[in-house]
Design an enzyme around this catalytic site. Structure first.
Site, PDB file in Angstrom:
ATOM      1  N   MET A 190       0.852  -1.189   0.000  1.00  0.00           N
ATOM      2  CA  MET A 190       0.000   0.000   0.000  1.00  0.00           C
ATOM      3  C   MET A 190       0.886   1.237   0.000  1.00  0.00           C
ATOM      4  O   MET A 190       1.837   1.311   0.795  1.00  0.00           O
ATOM      5  CB  MET A 190      -0.916   0.022   1.220  1.00  0.00           C
ATOM      6  N   ASP A 191       0.574   2.187  -0.862  1.00  0.00           N
ATOM      7  CA  ASP A 191       1.329   3.436  -0.853  1.00  0.00           C
ATOM      8  C   ASP A 191       0.772   4.350   0.224  1.00  0.00           C
ATOM      9  O   ASP A 191      -0.224   4.034   0.891  1.00  0.00           O
ATOM     10  CB  ASP A 191       1.304   4.107  -2.228  1.00  0.00           C
TER      11      ASP A 191
END
Length: 299
Positions: A167-168
């Site tokens: 996940m960014d």
């Protein structure tokens, strides 16, 4: 002839008179036959069967502590079971100082397992669900603009857990952590069956014709991506879209809409393999229940 007939009559009358007497004991015999059945569980012959069950079950707790060598190695977090099999066949695993190459070998409590020169200590499996906030990432790179998601679950366990998937910093929502390497590998496969649901915020309204095109599948980098479901979110502007996918890669969500010239402002994962954000505020975490763990393993 008359005497014979008389004798026959007397014989028949005797036989007839004896029939009621012969029938009388039968019910009594049936009662005696039924009697032992009712008291059978309390007889001496039946009692060994009852005592035999717990006797047979006594060793089971001891046997349950035995564990297959490849699983023992996987539980330590160094690799998956499949990779462990390769190491075992290669002669890189020792149990109590002896090289073990036997597939299916079981480790007993107290055994010392050495893997490629290192003594292993298996950890208890942990499964932690986080509702990830913004400005945290799964990346291990040092950056002043964001922090690693492990900071948010550091107090949960001392086990060497890792997030499933990436996940960014701008993506929020459900992120699962575990030290179960088999589960990490399972949910990283491209052909997995589990679904994820995202709420996507766009810079402008999604055209209905574009929604239909996405529903029919999107080609990204020469690969056809099938969408399980896409829809406008009820009572929300048409910039708010619900998207259900099976792919574990969150970047694909952004790529889908960018392929149709939309800018993605926000992505929030609201469901992961049946797990939801219910009673889990942003930035909080919880341990999975036993039933949830079973459900994930059965997917």
């Amino acid at each position: 002839m008359n005497n014979k007939e008389g004798n026959n009559k007397r014989n028949s009358s005797r036989s007839n008179s004896s029939r009621p007497n012969s029938n009388k004991p039968k019910p009594a015999m049936q009662k005696r036959a039924q009697g032992p059945k009712k008291v059978k569980p309390t007889t001496d012959s039946a009692s060994p069967k009852k005592t035999a069950r717990p006797v047979n079950n006594i060793p089971k707790p001891l046997k349950s502590d035995d564990i297959r060598l490849n699983k023992y190695i996987s539980n330590s977090g160094v690799c998956s079971r499949r990779d462990a099999d390769i190491y075992i066949q290669s002669g890189n695993v020792k149990v109590n100082g002896e090289v073990i190459t036997e597939m299916g070998y079981k480790v007993k409590p107290g055994d010392v397992v050495n893997f490629d020169g290192t003594t292993l200590t298996p950890e208890r499996k942990e499964y932690i669900l986080l509702n990830k906030p913004k400005n945290f990432t799964t990346s291990n790179e040092d950056n002043d603009d964001y922090r690693n998601v492990l900071e948010l679950v550091r107090a949960a366990t001392k086990a060497k857990i890792q997030p499933i998937g990436r996940m960014d910093k701008n993506t929020t929502g459900l992120l699962l952590f575990t030290n179960d390497t088999d589960m990490v590998r399972k949910f990283s496969l491209p052909n997995q069956k589990s679904t994820k649901i995202y709420q996507v915020s766009l810079d402008r309204n999604l055209k209905f014709e574009d929604l239909e095109k996405i529903a029919g599948g999107v080609t990204l980098d020469g690969h056809k991506l099938y969408v399980d479901e896409i829809s406008y979110i009820e009572n929300e502007p048409k910039t708010e879209i619900g998207l259900k996918l099976r792919t574990p890669n969150v970047k694909v969500v952004r790529a889908i809409f960018e392929n149709f010239k939309y800018d993605v402002l926000k992505i929030d994962r609201v469901s992961f393999a049946g797990l939801t954000k219910k009673n889990l505020p942003r930035g909080n975490w919880r341990f999975l229940t036993e039933q949830e763990i079973i459900n994930l393993k059965n997917l």
